[in-house]
Write an enzyme that holds these catalytic residues in place. Structure first.
Site, PDB file in Angstrom:
ATOM      1  N   ALA A 109     -72.690 -29.851  73.522  1.00  0.00           N
ATOM      2  CA  ALA A 109     -72.274 -28.489  73.871  1.00  0.00           C
ATOM      3  C   ALA A 109     -71.945 -28.454  75.358  1.00  0.00           C
ATOM      4  CB  ALA A 109     -73.379 -27.488  73.543  1.00  0.00           C
ATOM      5  N   VAL A 199     -70.525 -28.548  67.614  1.00  0.00           N
ATOM      6  CA  VAL A 199     -71.247 -27.298  67.827  1.00  0.00           C
ATOM      7  C   VAL A 199     -70.564 -26.099  67.174  1.00  0.00           C
ATOM      8  CG1 VAL A 199     -70.129 -26.672  70.002  1.00  0.00           C
ATOM      9  CG2 VAL A 199     -72.531 -26.035  69.605  1.00  0.00           C
ATOM     10  N   HIS A 220     -63.780 -34.543  53.905  1.00  0.00           N
ATOM     11  CA  HIS A 220     -62.999 -33.545  54.615  1.00  0.00           C
ATOM     12  C   HIS A 220     -62.640 -32.389  53.682  1.00  0.00           C
ATOM     13  CE1 HIS A 220     -59.848 -31.785  57.090  1.00  0.00           C
ATOM     14  NE2 HIS A 220     -60.270 -32.542  58.085  1.00  0.00           N
ATOM     15  N   TRP A 223     -58.603 -32.369  53.054  1.00  0.00           N
ATOM     16  CA  TRP A 223     -57.977 -33.548  52.461  1.00  0.00           C
ATOM     17  C   TRP A 223     -58.625 -33.982  51.160  1.00  0.00           C
ATOM     18  CZ3 TRP A 223     -53.315 -34.320  53.783  1.00  0.00           C
ATOM     19  CH2 TRP A 223     -52.882 -34.011  55.073  1.00  0.00           C
ATOM     20  N   GLU A 287     -61.043 -39.410  64.454  1.00  0.00           N
ATOM     21  CA  GLU A 287     -61.243 -39.306  63.016  1.00  0.00           C
ATOM     22  C   GLU A 287     -60.613 -40.472  62.267  1.00  0.00           C
ATOM     23  OE1 GLU A 287     -62.102 -35.309  61.074  1.00  0.00           O
ATOM     24  OE2 GLU A 287     -59.963 -35.625  60.688  1.00  0.00           O
TER      25      GLU A 287
END
Length: 332
Positions: A109, A199, A220, A223, A287
């Site tokens: 954060a 976060v 996901h 997807w 990713e």
């Protein structure tokens, strides 16, 4: 800075082994693999027969719980995919209740994300994440935040951890490299399982011990329900490349979990891939690196999109119970 004390981990007497068939009840349509599920994004699907222990139980409660033929519940490497309706909370609670577990939840954060999301994340996680189990929240920050005023709970410990690096630099590099340092420095000795999440998340329902595993990947939300144009890295020179015609599922990078040293191994793989690409003047996304890692190092448990739903999407009928929702993607 720490709120609450982290007690040394102690373990009770060894518990009996928990078999997958004791708590996991896949939908009947998965007995022969993925061929009947049009929502799957698995590339190169193949039929296979599951072990009879997963599909032919005699207990009436077991039979009643096998009611998810609408989704993929078992991968072709026999890892469970956790959906509401596929697991027995009572069996899991009895087993893990004897383990004296400590579970870690790490969150980065920084800057505006801390101001915008941290309080909501902490309040919702404190209520819904591993309720009834000992949890250490690791809040990685670049400036001392004001933590929300939460109800004291002996099972909840909050540790604020400083991070190194440029707050305006690559978010994922900062998140992963900082987490790796803290795993090696102390986390591996403090918790049995570790999750790392972004976060921008609000927990809405119980995110429980059904999610625990050696290596946990998150499907996901978008997807999973698509079967074409999956955004793998396809450029051959990049470390994250998955060749055309290959791939499993597409994973959400905002949630990773597992045993601390398994999480560390994942991070090291990601950092090695980034370093490789940088030396060659190339660049891919976090990713895509994550998806390459899980393609070559199969996760032992997959979480359905119910555990990281996108707030911008309307849940389809297959999503029975949203456990956590991701908010704006602007900074993620």
């Amino acid at each position: 800075m720490s709120h609450g004390a982290t007690e040394p981990r102690t373990h009770g007497p060894p518990a009996e082994e928990l078999r997958l068939s004791d708590w996991f009840h896949p939908g009947l349509s998965t007995v022969w693999g993925f061929c009947n599920d049009v929502s799957a994004t698995h590339v190169g699907r193949r039929s296979f027969q599951l072990s009879r222990e997963l599909t032919c139980g005699t207990d009436p409660q077991d039979r009643a719980m096998r009611k998810r033929p609408d989704v993929v519940t078992i991968t072709d490497w026999l890892a469970p995919v956790i959906w509401e309706g596929t697991f027995n909370r009572q069996v899991l609670g009895r087993y893990y209740g004897r383990q004296n577990l400590t579970i870690g939840l790490a969150v980065l954060a920084t800057g505006r994300t801390a101001d915008q999301y941290l309080e909501l994340f902490m309040r919702s996680a404190n209520k819904h994440f591993m309720s009834g189990y000992r949890v250490v929240f690791y809040i990685m920050v670049d400036a001392l935040p004001r933590l929300p005023d939460l109800e004291p709970d002996p099972l909840r410990t909050f540790k604020v951890l400083p991070i190194k690096g440029d707050r305006w630099g690559d978010f994922h590099l900062t998140r992963m490299s900082s987490l790796a340092e803290h795993i090696l420095g102390h986390i591996e000795d403090e918790v049995d399982f570790l999750f790392s999440m972004t976060v921008n998340r609000v927990f809405q329902n119980d995110f429980g011990v059904e999610t625990l595993g050696a290596s946990v990947a998150q499907l996901h939300a978008w997807w999973y329900f698509k079967n074409k144009d999956i955004p793998y890295e396809r450029r051959p020179k990049l470390a994250a490349c998955i060749p055309f015609g290959q791939g499993d599922f597409y994973y959400d990078g905002s949630v990773i979990g597992g045993r601390p040293l398994e999480v560390l191994t994942l991070i090291e793989g990601y950092l090695q891939g980034v370093t490789h690409d940088h030396k060659n003047g190339l660049n891919s996304t976090y990713e895509r690196h994550l998806n390459k890692y899980f393609f070559t190092h199969k996760p032992t448990k997959l979480l359905s999109p119910e555990y990281s739903w996108n707030a911008a999407l309307r849940p389809p009928p297959q999503v029975w119970s949203v456990k956590a929702t991701r908010l704006s993607r602007r900074y993620f």
